[in-house]
Design an enzyme around this catalytic site. Structure first.
Site, PDB file in Angstrom:
ATOM      1  N   HIS A 270      71.417  56.047  16.766  1.00  0.00           N
ATOM      2  CA  HIS A 270      72.410  56.387  17.620  1.00  0.00           C
ATOM      3  C   HIS A 270      73.638  56.821  16.867  1.00  0.00           C
ATOM      4  CE1 HIS A 270      75.878  54.794  19.832  1.00  0.00           C
ATOM      5  NE2 HIS A 270      75.322  55.091  20.825  1.00  0.00           N
TER       6      HIS A 270
ATOM      7  N   ASP B 137      74.320  56.227  29.087  1.00  0.00           N
ATOM      8  CA  ASP B 137      75.292  56.055  28.046  1.00  0.00           C
ATOM      9  C   ASP B 137      76.175  54.863  28.756  1.00  0.00           C
ATOM     10  OD1 ASP B 137      76.363  55.990  25.546  1.00  0.00           O
ATOM     11  OD2 ASP B 137      76.945  58.001  25.500  1.00  0.00           O
TER      12      ASP B 137
END
Length: 358
Positions: free
Chosen positions: A195, A321
């Site tokens: 990430h 997200d």
């Protein structure tokens, strides 16, 4: 993780999809203790990381509605998050500790925080087993402990893989000292989600001075660099079954595949760099066989379709997200993509079920 947010209007819920479940595969959370520790780091100024200091000074100190909303939503693993999922038509969230997670701390603190946060996440998944799945946070600062925590997370807590928030205090996972983590992931047959994080101190200056250090550009540049380092340093020749997941349509790497292949071959033949050695395959082949990408933060059909065309429809997954980017209309837009029904079901549901064993 995104720097943009438009709130969902709960009065106009998206509603269920026809023929598939919507599984969102890059959704952030954080426990209160993590934020307390971030505040201590900011107050003590012991972390020499301009990206961390800038980002978390904003989120934890700004009076803006955006900052307050995100900090509130990201800590909630109960009814508020589920209401937001219902409003956006999300059936399942794959939860992972927000960036930089535990990677800003000294090794003992990071190991302890990773274990505690994983226990809390596992409890939330047990309370809502049909709505949540989890990824194990680990502390790369202690690679052996990270490997053990990944194993505990998968075998005991039921997690679906591990999350590493890009560089750890400026260090990257292509360094062999971190490879016990990859060895564990390959043995457990689970993916590692890399990430984004802000670029490290050594490279952030030109980004920061133009406001480009975050999701607008810096996250993708930094994380794409990390992934490409793994490829060219031979990680996948050493761990051929290792699977890595990247967000944001592969942090732009799919769009560069032709040139990366061409210039990597030229660089190897030139023998310009001692560190650049021949690989068993072309860089693009590793990206197609050892990586999955999600569209987190990129609800844009042309980019999604392009990734499917160069990586394969089995390698591209849906993500929202949340809570950094939380827009109901994005879900409607992707539902309406001009895509065969079987490919759309893979994108929203089947690929995630296969990769993360949901």
């Amino acid at each position: 993780m995104s720097d943009t947010q438009n709130p969902v209007n709960p009065s106009t819920p998206v509603g269920p999809a026809k023929g598939y479940r919507r599984i969102a595969t890059e959704e952030a959370w954080a426990p209160p203790e993590l934020f307390r520790q971030y505040r201590k780091l900011l107050e003590s100024r012991v972390v020499d990381d301009p990206g961390f200091n800038t980002m978390w000074s904003f989120y934890l100190g700004s009076p803006s509605d955006r900052a307050r909303s995100i900090i509130e939503k990201i800590q909630d693993l109960g009814e508020q998050r589920i209401r937001d999922m219902d409003a956006a038509g999300i059936d399942v969230q794959l939860l992972m500790l927000t960036s930089p997670g535990v990677q800003a701390f000294d090794a003992p603190t990071a190991v302890s925080l990773a274990r505690d946060s994983n226990d809390q996440l596992a409890e939330a998944v047990r309370r809502h087993p049909t709505r949540y799945a989890g990824m194990a946070a680990v502390a790369p600062q202690d690679p052996q402990a990270a490997a053990k925590e990944l194993e505990r997370g998968v075998r005991q807590l039921g997690f679906k893989g591990g999350v590493i928030n890009d560089h750890t205090l400026g260090e990257y996972l292509d360094d062999p000292k971190f490879w016990p983590i990859f060895e564990a992931a390959e043995a457990l047959d689970v993916p590692i989600y890399i990430h984004p994080n802000t670029p490290p101190k050594s490279m952030i200056g030109p980004f920061l001075e133009s406001g480009l250090d975050g999701a607008i550009y810096g996250f993708a540049v930094e994380t794409g660099l990390h992934a490409l380092r793994l490829i060219v340093k031979g990680v996948f020749d050493r761990f051929p079954k290792l699977q890595i997941v990247l967000g944001h349509t592969g942090e732009a790497l799919p769009f560069w595949l032709y040139r990366i292949d061409y210039m990597h071959r030229a660089t190897v033949l030139s023998k310009r760099y001692e560190s650049v050695k021949p690989l068993r395959r072309k860089p693009s082949e590793y990206l197609r066989e050892n990586f999955y990408v999600t569209n987190s933060g990129v609800a844009w059909e042309p980019a999604i379709r392009f990734c499917q065309s160069v990586l394969g429809v089995d390698r591209v997954l849906y993500a929202m997200d949340y809570p950094y980017q939380f827009v109901a209309d994005e879900v409607r837009t992707l539902d309406a993509m001009d895509m065969p029904d079987e490919d759309k079901k893979k994108f929203f549901q089947l690929n995630a079920e296969r990769v993360f064993r949901l």
